[in-house]
Design a protein around this motif. Structure first.
Motif, PDB file in Angstrom:
ATOM      1  N   ILE A 252       0.690  -1.326   0.135  1.00  0.00           N
ATOM      2  CA  ILE A 252      -0.346  -0.477   0.344  1.00  0.00           C
ATOM      3  C   ILE A 252       0.465   1.371   0.201  1.00  0.00           C
ATOM      4  O   ILE A 252       0.277   1.965  -0.940  1.00  0.00           O
ATOM      5  N   ASP A 253       1.625   1.124   0.906  1.00  0.00           N
ATOM      6  CA  ASP A 253       2.542   2.576   1.195  1.00  0.00           C
ATOM      7  C   ASP A 253       3.592   2.241  -0.386  1.00  0.00           C
ATOM      8  O   ASP A 253       3.129   3.490  -1.237  1.00  0.00           O
ATOM      9  N   LYS A 254       3.619   1.497  -1.075  1.00  0.00           N
ATOM     10  CA  LYS A 254       4.585   2.009  -2.419  1.00  0.00           C
ATOM     11  C   LYS A 254       3.211   2.234  -3.326  1.00  0.00           C
ATOM     12  O   LYS A 254       3.757   3.144  -4.512  1.00  0.00           O
ATOM     13  N   ILE A 255       2.320   2.090  -3.614  1.00  0.00           N
ATOM     14  CA  ILE A 255       1.319   2.067  -4.210  1.00  0.00           C
ATOM     15  C   ILE A 255       0.831   3.838  -4.117  1.00  0.00           C
ATOM     16  O   ILE A 255       0.708   4.591  -4.924  1.00  0.00           O
ATOM     17  N   LEU A 256       0.658   3.779  -3.066  1.00  0.00           N
ATOM     18  CA  LEU A 256      -0.271   5.165  -2.141  1.00  0.00           C
ATOM     19  C   LEU A 256       1.486   6.640  -3.470  1.00  0.00           C
ATOM     20  O   LEU A 256       0.922   8.099  -3.447  1.00  0.00           O
ATOM     21  N   ARG A 257       2.579   5.513  -2.964  1.00  0.00           N
ATOM     22  CA  ARG A 257       3.994   7.297  -3.168  1.00  0.00           C
ATOM     23  C   ARG A 257       3.448   7.536  -5.226  1.00  0.00           C
ATOM     24  O   ARG A 257       4.083   8.254  -5.650  1.00  0.00           O
ATOM     25  N   GLN A 258       2.975   6.411  -5.891  1.00  0.00           N
ATOM     26  CA  GLN A 258       2.581   6.976  -7.150  1.00  0.00           C
ATOM     27  C   GLN A 258       1.678   8.380  -7.027  1.00  0.00           C
ATOM     28  O   GLN A 258       1.470   8.524  -8.510  1.00  0.00           O
ATOM     29  N   TYR A 259       0.949   8.166  -6.211  1.00  0.00           N
ATOM     30  CA  TYR A 259      -0.031   9.300  -6.763  1.00  0.00           C
ATOM     31  C   TYR A 259      -0.046  10.582  -5.533  1.00  0.00           C
ATOM     32  O   TYR A 259       0.584  10.451  -4.784  1.00  0.00           O
TER      33      TYR A 259
ATOM     34  N   GLY B 203      -3.568  14.307  -1.690  1.00  0.00           N
ATOM     35  CA  GLY B 203      -4.785  14.800  -2.339  1.00  0.00           C
ATOM     36  C   GLY B 203      -5.650  13.836  -3.235  1.00  0.00           C
ATOM     37  O   GLY B 203      -6.589  13.824  -3.086  1.00  0.00           O
ATOM     38  N   ARG B 204      -4.911  13.377  -3.734  1.00  0.00           N
ATOM     39  CA  ARG B 204      -5.443  12.319  -4.681  1.00  0.00           C
ATOM     40  C   ARG B 204      -5.289  10.646  -3.964  1.00  0.00           C
ATOM     41  O   ARG B 204      -5.178   9.688  -5.587  1.00  0.00           O
ATOM     42  N   GLN B 205      -5.164   9.690  -3.253  1.00  0.00           N
ATOM     43  CA  GLN B 205      -4.787   8.515  -2.513  1.00  0.00           C
ATOM     44  C   GLN B 205      -6.442   7.988  -3.503  1.00  0.00           C
ATOM     45  O   GLN B 205      -6.421   6.855  -2.640  1.00  0.00           O
ATOM     46  N   ALA B 206      -7.291   8.506  -2.963  1.00  0.00           N
ATOM     47  CA  ALA B 206      -8.370   8.104  -3.146  1.00  0.00           C
ATOM     48  C   ALA B 206      -8.604   7.181  -4.375  1.00  0.00           C
ATOM     49  O   ALA B 206      -9.408   6.344  -5.049  1.00  0.00           O
ATOM     50  N   SER B 207      -7.939   7.924  -5.531  1.00  0.00           N
ATOM     51  CA  SER B 207      -7.406   7.052  -7.027  1.00  0.00           C
ATOM     52  C   SER B 207      -7.016   5.327  -6.318  1.00  0.00           C
ATOM     53  O   SER B 207      -7.405   4.440  -7.667  1.00  0.00           O
ATOM     54  N   ALA B 208      -6.087   5.623  -5.585  1.00  0.00           N
ATOM     55  CA  ALA B 208      -6.021   4.141  -5.420  1.00  0.00           C
ATOM     56  C   ALA B 208      -7.059   2.981  -4.465  1.00  0.00           C
ATOM     57  O   ALA B 208      -6.229   2.408  -4.242  1.00  0.00           O
ATOM     58  N   VAL B 209      -8.592   3.456  -4.340  1.00  0.00           N
ATOM     59  CA  VAL B 209      -9.373   2.644  -4.175  1.00  0.00           C
ATOM     60  C   VAL B 209      -9.691   1.330  -4.678  1.00  0.00           C
ATOM     61  O   VAL B 209      -9.468   0.428  -3.480  1.00  0.00           O
TER      62      VAL B 209
ATOM     63  N   ILE C  34     -10.120   0.764   4.490  1.00  0.00           N
ATOM     64  CA  ILE C  34      -9.627   1.251   3.059  1.00  0.00           C
ATOM     65  C   ILE C  34     -10.190   3.222   3.408  1.00  0.00           C
ATOM     66  O   ILE C  34      -8.996   3.533   2.882  1.00  0.00           O
ATOM     67  N   ALA C  35     -11.103   3.283   3.530  1.00  0.00           N
ATOM     68  CA  ALA C  35     -11.892   5.057   3.888  1.00  0.00           C
ATOM     69  C   ALA C  35     -10.898   5.688   4.649  1.00  0.00           C
ATOM     70  O   ALA C  35     -10.486   6.889   4.324  1.00  0.00           O
ATOM     71  N   ASP C  36     -10.665   5.097   5.789  1.00  0.00           N
ATOM     72  CA  ASP C  36      -9.934   5.618   6.346  1.00  0.00           C
ATOM     73  C   ASP C  36      -7.993   5.992   6.527  1.00  0.00           C
ATOM     74  O   ASP C  36      -7.739   6.803   5.969  1.00  0.00           O
ATOM     75  N   THR C  37      -7.851   4.838   5.581  1.00  0.00           N
ATOM     76  CA  THR C  37      -6.314   4.727   4.797  1.00  0.00           C
ATOM     77  C   THR C  37      -6.116   5.894   3.946  1.00  0.00           C
ATOM     78  O   THR C  37      -5.479   6.155   3.215  1.00  0.00           O
ATOM     79  N   LEU C  38      -7.345   5.998   2.381  1.00  0.00           N
ATOM     80  CA  LEU C  38      -7.605   6.785   2.104  1.00  0.00           C
ATOM     81  C   LEU C  38      -7.846   8.248   2.632  1.00  0.00           C
ATOM     82  O   LEU C  38      -8.046   9.365   1.212  1.00  0.00           O
ATOM     83  N   GLY C  39      -8.473   7.862   3.214  1.00  0.00           N
ATOM     84  CA  GLY C  39      -9.112   9.685   3.631  1.00  0.00           C
ATOM     85  C   GLY C  39     -10.419   9.872   3.092  1.00  0.00           C
ATOM     86  O   GLY C  39     -10.424  10.751   2.544  1.00  0.00           O
ATOM     87  N   MET C  40     -11.645   9.203   2.623  1.00  0.00           N
ATOM     88  CA  MET C  40     -12.153   8.633   1.558  1.00  0.00           C
ATOM     89  C   MET C  40     -13.577   8.549   2.828  1.00  0.00           C
ATOM     90  O   MET C  40     -13.201   7.947   3.646  1.00  0.00           O
ATOM     91  N   PRO C  41     -14.837   9.237   2.156  1.00  0.00           N
ATOM     92  CA  PRO C  41     -16.329   8.285   3.044  1.00  0.00           C
ATOM     93  C   PRO C  41     -16.158   7.074   2.235  1.00  0.00           C
ATOM     94  O   PRO C  41     -16.222   6.326   1.563  1.00  0.00           O
ATOM     95  N   ARG C  42     -17.038   6.563   3.905  1.00  0.00           N
ATOM     96  CA  ARG C  42     -17.446   5.217   3.302  1.00  0.00           C
ATOM     97  C   ARG C  42     -17.735   4.740   2.075  1.00  0.00           C
ATOM     98  O   ARG C  42     -17.613   3.621   1.779  1.00  0.00           O
ATOM     99  N   ILE C  43     -18.399   5.084   2.315  1.00  0.00           N
ATOM    100  CA  ILE C  43     -19.686   4.847   1.430  1.00  0.00           C
ATOM    101  C   ILE C  43     -19.168   5.177   0.084  1.00  0.00           C
ATOM    102  O   ILE C  43     -19.415   4.356  -1.142  1.00  0.00           O
TER     103      ILE C  43
ATOM    104  N   VAL D 289     -16.038   4.291  -1.252  1.00  0.00           N
ATOM    105  CA  VAL D 289     -15.829   2.972  -1.521  1.00  0.00           C
ATOM    106  C   VAL D 289     -15.951   1.424  -1.388  1.00  0.00           C
ATOM    107  O   VAL D 289     -16.392   1.086  -2.254  1.00  0.00           O
ATOM    108  N   LEU D 290     -17.615   1.870  -0.981  1.00  0.00           N
ATOM    109  CA  LEU D 290     -18.580   0.640  -0.812  1.00  0.00           C
ATOM    110  C   LEU D 290     -19.335   0.459  -2.918  1.00  0.00           C
ATOM    111  O   LEU D 290     -19.379  -0.015  -3.494  1.00  0.00           O
TER     112      LEU D 290
END
Length: 218
Positions: free
Chosen positions: A26-33, A36-42, A65-74, A76-77
């Motif tokens: 996950i850390d490796k993936i998030l470094r690609q964004y 503020g654009r981490q939600a793209s890794a959902v 996943i929502a907490d990791t990416l800082g996005m609403p849980r809904i 991700v669902l």
């Protein structure tokens, strides 16, 4: 259209945490964004969660996943329920995904489905055998139309199937053996079933294909 089910509360784990291996990925993936654009890794994170949890995504993983990416849980669902690649209920060791879109249907996907029903008693979405070994999900195009009909099992796709070949495949899985993926009829790639028909006689006197030789000018 597939109806996406969510596992009952009694099947949901009480907690879900990333393993050390998953966290490194996950850390490796998030470094690609960019920030503020981490939600793209959902989608990648849903895939990681599913592989970590025996091929299905529990609600606690959705929340993580929502907490990791800082996005609403809904949100991700929403993604998890849209794509058939994500399972929100437990599935068997062997996850059978037959394609029944037009090319596969024209080439005999009904035979594949009939064999799965006869051999395993499965004919409904997310139906599982009593021993928990097999789960069925009818899907749309798997992208191997030239070798239809096809059946995806876990990460592998099996091509050129019919009733008998599907039965042999299921029997191998029952004894814990996953056959080599690809064409079950033995053809190479997507060539015609009777062998190649093009560029078979274009060779020089040395037996070298003429398109491999370099022409020179005087």
């Amino acid at each position: 259209m597939t109806i996406k089910e969510i596992a009952d509360e009694n099947l949901q784990p009480k907690s879900f945490e990333w393993t050390d291996e998953s966290q490194l990925t996950i850390d490796k993936i998030l470094r690609q964004y960019p920030a503020g654009r981490q939600a793209s890794a959902v989608i990648p994170l849903l895939n990681i969660a599913q592989r970590q949890n025996c091929n299905w995504v529990p609600i606690k993983a959705i929340e993580l996943i929502a907490d990791t990416l800082g996005m609403p849980r809904i949100r991700v669902l929403e993604v998890a329920t849209f794509y058939t690649m994500f399972n929100l209920i437990p599935v068997g060791k062997w996850f059978l995904q037959p394609c029944t879109t037009t090319p596969c249907w024209l080439r005999g996907s009904d035979e594949v489905m009939s064999c799965i029903k006869d051999k395993l008693g499965l004919f409904e979405h997310y139906a599982s055998t009593s021993d928990g070994q097999f789960t069925l999900l009818e899907v749309e195009c798997l992208g191997v139309c030239a070798n239809a009909p096809v059946l995806q099992i876990n990460d592998n796709v099996y091509e050129d199937l019919n009733y008998d070949l599907t039965g042999k495949l299921i029997q191998s899985l029952k004894i814990g053996k996953m056959p080599k993926c690809g064409s079950m009829s033995g053809r190479q790639g997507s060539m015609p079933k009777n062998g190649p028909t093009s560029l078979v006689s274009l060779k020089n006197s040395d037996g070298v294909p003429t398109w491999c030789t370099k022409k020179t000018t005087s």
